[in-house]
Design a protein around this motif. Structure first.
Motif, PDB file in Angstrom:
ATOM      1  N   MET A  65       0.820  -1.213   0.000  1.00  0.00           N
ATOM      2  CA  MET A  65       0.000   0.000   0.000  1.00  0.00           C
ATOM      3  C   MET A  65       0.854   1.263   0.000  1.00  0.00           C
ATOM      4  SD  MET A  65      -3.283  -0.492   0.057  1.00  0.00           S
ATOM      5  CE  MET A  65      -4.433   0.362   1.120  1.00  0.00           C
ATOM      6  N   ARG A  66       2.130   1.119   0.141  1.00  0.00           N
ATOM      7  CA  ARG A  66       3.074   2.237   0.280  1.00  0.00           C
ATOM      8  C   ARG A  66       2.643   3.194   1.395  1.00  0.00           C
ATOM      9  NH1 ARG A  66       4.084   4.540  -5.529  1.00  0.00           N
ATOM     10  NH2 ARG A  66       5.459   5.954  -4.414  1.00  0.00           N
ATOM     11  N   ARG A  80       2.699  -5.470  -8.577  1.00  0.00           N
ATOM     12  CA  ARG A  80       1.821  -5.127  -9.696  1.00  0.00           C
ATOM     13  C   ARG A  80       0.380  -5.463  -9.374  1.00  0.00           C
ATOM     14  NH1 ARG A  80       5.804  -7.480 -12.532  1.00  0.00           N
ATOM     15  NH2 ARG A  80       4.450  -9.255 -12.987  1.00  0.00           N
ATOM     16  N   LEU A  81      -0.476  -4.464  -9.572  1.00  0.00           N
ATOM     17  CA  LEU A  81      -1.904  -4.663  -9.352  1.00  0.00           C
ATOM     18  C   LEU A  81      -2.558  -4.709 -10.727  1.00  0.00           C
ATOM     19  CD1 LEU A  81      -4.175  -4.637  -7.093  1.00  0.00           C
ATOM     20  CD2 LEU A  81      -4.504  -2.256  -7.770  1.00  0.00           C
ATOM     21  N   ASN A  82      -3.098  -5.861 -11.090  1.00  0.00           N
ATOM     22  CA  ASN A  82      -3.639  -6.053 -12.437  1.00  0.00           C
ATOM     23  C   ASN A  82      -2.656  -5.583 -13.506  1.00  0.00           C
ATOM     24  OD1 ASN A  82      -6.079  -7.290 -11.876  1.00  0.00           O
ATOM     25  ND2 ASN A  82      -7.051  -5.324 -11.411  1.00  0.00           N
ATOM     26  N   GLY A  83      -1.406  -5.889 -13.283  1.00  0.00           N
ATOM     27  CA  GLY A  83      -0.392  -5.543 -14.261  1.00  0.00           C
ATOM     28  C   GLY A  83       0.206  -4.165 -14.102  1.00  0.00           C
ATOM     29  N   THR A  88       6.467   2.360  -8.397  1.00  0.00           N
ATOM     30  CA  THR A  88       7.025   3.556  -9.029  1.00  0.00           C
ATOM     31  C   THR A  88       5.959   4.602  -9.351  1.00  0.00           C
ATOM     32  OG1 THR A  88       6.812   2.418 -11.134  1.00  0.00           O
ATOM     33  CG2 THR A  88       8.971   2.345 -10.091  1.00  0.00           C
ATOM     34  N   LEU A  89       4.734   4.301  -8.949  1.00  0.00           N
ATOM     35  CA  LEU A  89       3.631   5.218  -9.237  1.00  0.00           C
ATOM     36  C   LEU A  89       3.820   6.539  -8.492  1.00  0.00           C
ATOM     37  CD1 LEU A  89       1.316   4.289 -11.039  1.00  0.00           C
ATOM     38  CD2 LEU A  89      -0.027   3.867  -8.989  1.00  0.00           C
ATOM     39  N   MET A  94      -1.050   6.896  -6.602  1.00  0.00           N
ATOM     40  CA  MET A  94      -1.121   5.857  -5.571  1.00  0.00           C
ATOM     41  C   MET A  94      -2.319   6.100  -4.662  1.00  0.00           C
ATOM     42  SD  MET A  94       0.415   3.101  -4.647  1.00  0.00           S
ATOM     43  CE  MET A  94      -0.465   2.068  -3.484  1.00  0.00           C
ATOM     44  N   ARG A  95      -2.541   7.389  -4.329  1.00  0.00           N
ATOM     45  CA  ARG A  95      -3.676   7.718  -3.454  1.00  0.00           C
ATOM     46  C   ARG A  95      -5.006   7.401  -4.122  1.00  0.00           C
ATOM     47  NH1 ARG A  95      -1.153  12.742  -2.529  1.00  0.00           N
ATOM     48  NH2 ARG A  95       0.427  12.303  -0.971  1.00  0.00           N
ATOM     49  N   ARG A  96      -5.027   7.488  -5.460  1.00  0.00           N
ATOM     50  CA  ARG A  96      -6.272   7.149  -6.147  1.00  0.00           C
ATOM     51  C   ARG A  96      -6.523   5.644  -6.113  1.00  0.00           C
ATOM     52  NH1 ARG A  96      -5.081  11.614  -9.281  1.00  0.00           N
ATOM     53  NH2 ARG A  96      -3.806  10.473 -10.757  1.00  0.00           N
TER      54      ARG A  96
END
Lengths: 615, 306
Positions: A65-66, A80-83, A88-89, A94-96
């Motif tokens: 979740m960083r 990776r979430l669904n690829g 690195t987001l 990331m908050r979205r």
């Protein structure tokens, strides 16, 4: 259960590869707490990450979740979430994702909600943030969510604050909040650890049925093998920041390969493992490094069954403790908490009687009333033929030499500024039980008894782990050679393997010193191991009492049955939880109006010494 | 809630009663106003006459009974120093000056500590925090009379922006307010910093972040309100030190408030005025604390006064 093959075809919802997390120390160096962890979770699957405290399982979740403090931690590897790569987001993106695509629920429902905001607002906030809803629309949707997690009268409870909700209800609010945006992945970090067993069963059941409805994947973090067996399709076992074993849950339980997994599984108290025996029995312990049995595994010999006709060391008759509730201009009496109501039992020398029940059932108050740490309202407590309740303060102090207490939290029950040696010496010096010169020798003796070295005496409590501290507390309790020790949830805060060690220590001490225990616990599986006799408490009363084998193998009272049925079995091949338990309410309260008349209690004898409350 | 307020107000009565007793006895133990009024040349007969006129020849308990009787009818006695004017009138005349000074000090304290405390907590152990910490230690360490003199020196004498003393101009309150508010600002900054740090480490802040709420919203909606709870309590507790500080500050700035009046009244043994000031000050401190407790229950739903 044979899904792994299918997973290879489907794209995983979450793919973690070579995840490593390090924290920056005070001196600037990095300390790695999670090292090279990899796993994938397929659509609609549940993966459990299991391990003891310090194994890095929660840090793994927070890394995904960083949510770790950016300046103090460094995350490597790929998530990776669904690829889509998350590590690195940009933070905004990331908050979205947080609360929207991936949602999280935590261990402590009591502290995880903001006390100053209504629960409705806290859920609606997610919808406003991610779905751009108006407050009115979010409100309507929130009520629907609250209904979905089966909170009664959802509409009117929208504007209530968290303190009006019990732990189980708050965890439902957390679940509603997590599900608000229909996430693809739910991360549940020890979501039921702080809950009572029956509430745990309801909550696990709720998560499972919502998972089916919403088609989510779940990453389930827990230390409890029973919960793992109950919920997980696949399991990752973590030890000291590394993955030691990974695979289908059934396989791991059936054929644990890594020595640590074997050690962990052997330390898990399994309800029903003591069938057909009547004496307590030590946990078989396995060395996590070698996978071999570590200690001489002789069960507590049969002669440890107490002589039945001996004079009881403790006799409690009709013990009643009530707390007044005062309110209003002149502090008028508005009601009473009937914490303990007409509780009677006796304990023989060298015997363990367990008091079991869920929070608020009065088991701890019973223990405290026996020592007169709270003053009982009525009844008698006889220790060695003398009534504790009739004693003057000086007599009571002398009598307390013979009965000691061990508490749940070994961190809070030792003075941080006193050395271990002086903590153990203090009771002996106050009671004049040893001379100043003799006391040092005695402290060393006691430390050896509980499996600690003599040099421990010079050190301070913060230098020790939870298990070691509980050993110190036990040494302190033994200092005055008590006949009886009241252990109030003494092993509940400990990791499974440590828990097993402390239970074994307590059994050894009982055998060599002939101490009687009143073992207060909510953990049915541990109780099954340690007890000669068991008393089940509900709403301040004993509802069933009898020899351990009789109560566990032939439970008569409906509450005893419910309690036993709610314990996860730690066996994936027989998942015990039933869908039916879902809508039941919380444990009722023991608060009664002032003019409440306590109904007469009548017990029915179903076997030798096995009594069940009637009506 | 109304019942609670009524109960709290009723609880003030015994406290005020105790205060009158203590002040009354202490003042009488500290000396005789008559000898001071008449000077050293007065004859025994003159002194005795005046003592009788003021009732000072009677036993202490009788004097106290008479005083309490008068007090209950709203008569606080008469000032010896101000031409026998009613003491209450003398004190109330000066009250607005002190009230505006204290209000100014509180405004400064809040305007400084609110941003400073929050920034210090956000930038914990970094430069902004260190600056804020240094300033707040300085603010607490400086005695307010010294700070007052420095402010006069710099802003009134060197720059000539503000009057040196008195309260003729509307903006005259700026300097004495700052002198009085500085240490409160320092206390509140440190307090807000530490409670903010504590709140930010709470589980519910992590929950808010896990929901995807941005840092500003986390701060404004989830953190500050929780941190303000202890902040508010301390403001209530510090109300009494604000009163005490006013005595000194008014002296430095020749500010015509209750503090200045108190010093003058004590020096001239103007007992009725001193008693009135103490009772009024005690009442104000108690009312401020009641106000804080009521506000507290409005912010924190867990506290319910019934």
């Amino acid at each position: 259960m044979s899904a792994p093959a299918k997973d290879l075809v489907e794209t995983p919802v979450l793919a973690v590869e070579g995840l490593s997390t390090a924290f920056r120390q005070q001196d600037g160096s990095l300390r790695t707490v999670v090292e090279d962890v990899s796993f994938t979770i397929g659509p609609r699957r549940t993966l459990a990450v299991v391990g003891e405290s310090g194994s890095g399982k929660s840090v793994t979740a927070l890394s995904i979740m960083r949510l770790l403090p950016g300046r103090k931690s460094r995350i490597g590897g790929s998530v990776r979430l669904n690829g889509e790569e998350l590590t690195t987001l940009p933070m905004d993106a990331m908050r979205r994702i947080r609360g929207n695509d991936v949602a999280m629920i935590f261990q402590e429902p009591m502290t995880s909600l903001n006390p100053l905001l209504t629960i409705g607002y806290q859920i609606a906030e997610v919808l406003i943030r991610h779905r751009g809803m108006s407050f009115a629309a979010a409100r309507a949707e929130t009520v629907r969510l609250l209904e979905k997690v089966r909170i009664p009268e959802a509409r009117s409870r929208f504007d209530e604050y968290p303190h009006r909700f019990s732990g189980g209800m708050r965890q439902r609010v957390m679940i509603a909040m997590a599900l608000a945006c229909r996430p693809k992945l739910l991360i549940a970090d020890e979501p039921t650890t702080a809950l009572d067993v029956t509430i745990q069963a309801q909550t696990l059941d709720l998560i499972k049925s919502l998972q089916d409805e919403e088609g989510m994947s779940v990453l389930f973090i827990t230390h409890d093998m029973g919960v793992v067996a109950e919920v997980a399709d696949e399991t990752v076992v973590m030890y000291q920041g590394k993955t030691v074993e990974m695979g289908a849950t059934a396989d791991i339980f059936a054929n644990p390969r890594h020595p640590y997994t074997r050690a962990l599984l052997s330390a898990v108290p399994k309800l029903g493992s003591m069938k057909g025996t009547s004496a307590p029995s030590r946990f078989p312990l396995i060395d996590p490094a070698t996978g071999r049995q570590r200690e001489n595994q002789s069960p507590v010999p049969a002669d440890s069954e107490m002589r039945p006709r001996a004079q009881p060391v403790l006799e409690v008759k009709n013990l009643t403790t009530r707390f007044p509730i005062r309110k209003g201009l002149f502090g008028g009496l508005r009601g009473r908490v009937h914490a303990v109501e007409s509780v009677s039992f006796s304990v023989q020398p060298g015997e363990t009687l367990s008091l079991v029940g869920e929070s608020g059932c009065g088991k701890s108050t019973t223990g405290r009333s026996i020592l007169r740490l709270v003053d009982p309202t009525a009844g008698s407590v006889t220790v060695d033929g003398k009534d504790i309740r009739a004693m003057k303060p000086a007599e009571l102090r002398r009598a307390r030499r013979g009965m000691q207490m061990i508490f749940q939290d070994p961190f809070a029950s030792l003075d941080p500024r006193a050395t271990v040696g002086s903590a153990i010496a203090e009771p002996m010096l106050t009671h004049g039980a040893a001379s100043r010169s003799g006391v040092r020798q005695r402290v060393v003796e006691l430390l050896h008894r509980v499996g600690l070295s003599a040099e421990t005496a010079q050190r301070f409590p913060h230098e020790f782990s939870g298990g070691q501290r509980q050993r110190i507390c036990i040494a302190r309790a033994l200092a005055l050679e008590p006949k009886i020790i009241i252990a109030d949830e003494a092993v509940s805060a400990l990791d499974v393997s440590i828990k097993a060690q402390i239970v074994n220590l307590m059994l050894d001490l009982q055998q060599s010193l002939g101490i009687a225990y009143v073992f207060i616990s909510h953990d049915m599986a541990v109780v099954e191991r340690i007890s000669h006799r068991v008393a089940v408490m509900y709403l301040g009363r004993i509802v069933e009492i009898g020899p351990r084998a009789a109560v566990f193998e032939n439970p008569q009272h409906p509450y005893t049955r419910k309690l036993l049925a709610a314990v996860p079995a730690a066996d994936p091949s027989r998942r015990t939880m039933r869908r039916a338990s879902g809508t039941e309410a919380d444990i009722p309260s023991a608060i009664r109006p002032v003019d409440y008349r306590v109904p007469e209690l009548a017990f029915r004898e179903v076997g030798e010494g096995h009594l069940v409350l009637q009506g | 809630m109304i019942g609670y307020v009524v109960r709290r107000v009723l609880q003030m009565i015994p406290v005020l009663f105790g205060i009158t007793l203590v002040v009354f006895v202490l003042l009488r133990a500290s000396g005789d106003p008559v000898s001071l009024m008449l000077g050293e040349e007065a004859s025994e007969a003159q002194i005795a006459q005046l003592r009788e006129a003021y009732g000072l020849d009677r036993p202490l308990y009788e004097q106290y009974a008479v005083y309490m009787g008068d007090l209950l009818t709203g008569d606080f006695g008469r000032s010896i120093r101000y031409n026998n004017q009613p003491a209450l009138e003398v004190v109330l005349e000066r009250l607005p000056a002190t009230a505006s000074l204290a209000a100014m000090a509180l405004v400064y304290a809040i305007l400084i500590s609110l941003p400073a405390g929050i920034i210090a907590a956000l930038y914990r152990r970094r430069i902004p925090d260190q600056i804020a910490s240094f300033l707040s230690v300085l603010g607490q360490a400086m005695p307010n009379f010294w700070l007052g003199i420095m402010l006069i020196l710099v802003f009134a004498i060197w720059f000539g922006w503000f009057p040196v003393s008195g309260r003729e101009d509307a903006y005259a309150v700026v300097l004495p307010g700052l002198a009085l508010g500085a240490s409160l600002a320092a206390v509140l900054t440190r307090l807000l910093r530490s409670s903010m740090i504590e709140v930010l480490s709470q589980d519910y802040i992590r929950t808010a972040r896990a929901k995807g709420i941005g840092p500003t919203a986390v701060m404004l909606r989830h953190a500050i309100r929780n941190a303000l709870l202890s902040y508010l309590t301390v403001i209530g507790l510090e109300a009494s030190s604000l009163m005490a500080g006013a005595v000194v500050t008014e002296q430095v700035f020749a500010w015509p408030g209750i503090g200045l009046l108190a010093i003058q009244a004590i020096n001239s043994r103007d007992m009725a005025v001193v008693q009135t000031i103490v009772i009024l000050a005690a009442l104000i401190v108690m009312l401020v604390n009641l106000l804080v407790d009521v506000l507290y229950s409005l912010i924190d739903p867990r506290i319910q006064h019934v």
